[in-house]
Design an enzyme around this catalytic site. Structure first.
Site, mmCIF file in Angstrom:
data_model
loop_
_atom_site.group_PDB
_atom_site.id
_atom_site.type_symbol
_atom_site.label_atom_id
_atom_site.label_comp_id
_atom_site.label_asym_id
_atom_site.label_seq_id
_atom_site.Cartn_x
_atom_site.Cartn_y
_atom_site.Cartn_z
ATOM 1 N N ASP A 73 19.036 -7.434 41.099
ATOM 2 C CA ASP A 73 18.995 -8.839 41.030
ATOM 3 C C ASP A 73 18.278 -9.706 41.475
ATOM 4 O O ASP A 73 17.965 -9.834 43.034
ATOM 5 C CB ASP A 73 20.240 -9.684 41.543
ATOM 6 N N SER A 102 26.388 -17.145 38.564
ATOM 7 C CA SER A 102 24.632 -17.353 37.941
ATOM 8 C C SER A 102 25.078 -18.842 38.517
ATOM 9 O O SER A 102 25.275 -19.205 38.953
ATOM 10 C CB SER A 102 24.650 -16.995 36.846
ATOM 11 N N HIS A 126 21.825 -8.765 37.663
ATOM 12 C CA HIS A 126 22.473 -9.782 37.785
ATOM 13 C C HIS A 126 23.491 -9.175 36.599
ATOM 14 O O HIS A 126 22.856 -9.777 35.111
ATOM 15 C CB HIS A 126 21.573 -10.530 37.565
#
Length: 355
Positions: free
Chosen positions: A297, A201, A327
């Site tokens: 995501d 991320s 995600h």
């Protein structure tokens, strides 16, 4: 050391409950997870459905009362449950170290596999959390898992967070931490020519920026590879996956806006490659990438666009879409077999980079 903190009994009970749930037969867990979720012929994994259902009707899984401090505290309180009742692996040695950041020293954790060689490769790892939350302590189980699975050292770095340290503090810390790791490679038992930068991320974003900056500067060390899990690569534009998966899949559209607005001060050009790696020219010396996206995501499309950009510049890329996951799945490695399978596959790709 991250494992030295005494965990309250109530949290241990929750850990045990999560661990038991993660080990139930798939058919039982599927019934508990509720109806199937299908988007564009892709089915959300049972692990993910069960996790999302456990959050109930919470508006956000990450942001609490529009407060970075409360959001950090909530994430740290939940971090022990991500271990799912597992004892820390005894096959990995853990020690606290400090790395030179852009403006002072950064706390970091060094993970050394018991089976590791005297001079192994190393992953310099940056945790996720939207540049505003998260910590190396919260990712302790990830550092242990990656070190054990790859047989190489992992250095997990606490870079400066926003809003206290706005952009470019985190990207400057990330490059400085990589450079200091190379400079002190012998001290850490690491081969300076086998160091990968990576993260998930926001941490994947920092790793991608670090790889680009190291290649662009013309002198100084360059990572041997970049290990990028569902990175944010474009803070300037909106991609279709953000509309398709911006609600109901852990990371929401509102979360993205909140994190980005805290990360990038007003007046900063979001097409600056230090902010959004999807822009600018990719140098030929940019290291090879293992880039993973998640099918459910909102950041999926921009991550895949970045893989295409690297390929177009002649950079070797191994791009993987985990089509049935949302995600943020890296820290969920112990929360179900599908999460474990996906993280193990990426750990194997990391091992190949470091061998």
């Amino acid at each position: 050391m991250p494992n030295a903190t005494r965990v309250p009994l109530s949290v241990r009970a929750q850990e045990a409950a999560v661990g038991l749930l993660s080990r139930l037969p798939t058919a039982v867990r599927a019934r508990m997870a509720g109806p199937e979720v299908v988007v564009d012929d892709a089915r959300l994994a049972v692990d993910a459905r069960l996790l999302i259902r456990s959050l109930g009707a919470r508006k956000s899984a990450l942001v609490v009362d529009d407060s970075p401090e409360l959001s950090r505290a909530a994430l740290e309180r939940s971090a022990p449950m991500l271990r799912a009742g597992r004892r820390p692996s005894q096959a990995v040695g853990v020690s606290d170290v400090r790395l030179r950041g852009a403006q002072g020293l950064l706390d970091a954790t060094l993970y050394v596999p018991a089976s590791g060689r005297d001079r192994s490769g190393a992953l310099v790892f940056f945790h996720g959390g939207g540049w505003a939350i998260g910590s190396r302590a919260g990712y302790d189980h990830v550092g242990r898992f990656l070190a054990e699975r790859t047989g190489h050292r992992v250095l997990s770095v606490d870079y400066r967070l926003v809003p206290e340290a706005p952009f470019p503090a985190a990207v400057d810390d990330a490059l400085a931490a990589f450079d200091d790791t190379v400079a002190r490679a012998r001290e850490f038992g690491v081969d300076p020519d086998r160091i990968v930068v990576g993260g998930d991320s926001a941490g994947g974003t920092l790793a991608a920026v670090t790889a680009r900056r190291a290649a662009d500067r013309g002198d100084g060390p360059v990572p041997v590879g970049q290990w990028l899990l569902y990175p944010a690569t474009d803070l300037a534009a909106r991609h279709p996956s953000r509309d398709r998966f911006g609600q109901g899949f852990l990371l929401t559209d509102e979360d993205i806006v909140w994190f980005q607005d805290h990360y990038v001060p007003a007046g900063v050009d979001r097409t600056d490659p230090l902010v959004s790696v999807l822009y600018g020219t990719v140098a030929a010396a940019t290291p090879p990438a293992h880039l993973v996206t998640a099918g459910f995501d909102p950041l999926r499309d921009e991550g895949e666009r970045y893989a295409e950009k690297l390929r177009a510049a002649g950079v070797p890329v191994e791009a993987v879409r985990e089509a049935d996951l949302p995600h943020g799945f890296l820290p969920f490695v112990h929360l179900g077999p599908r999460f474990g399978e996906a993280v193990s596959a990426s750990a194997e790709a990391l091992r190949r980079m470091l061998d």
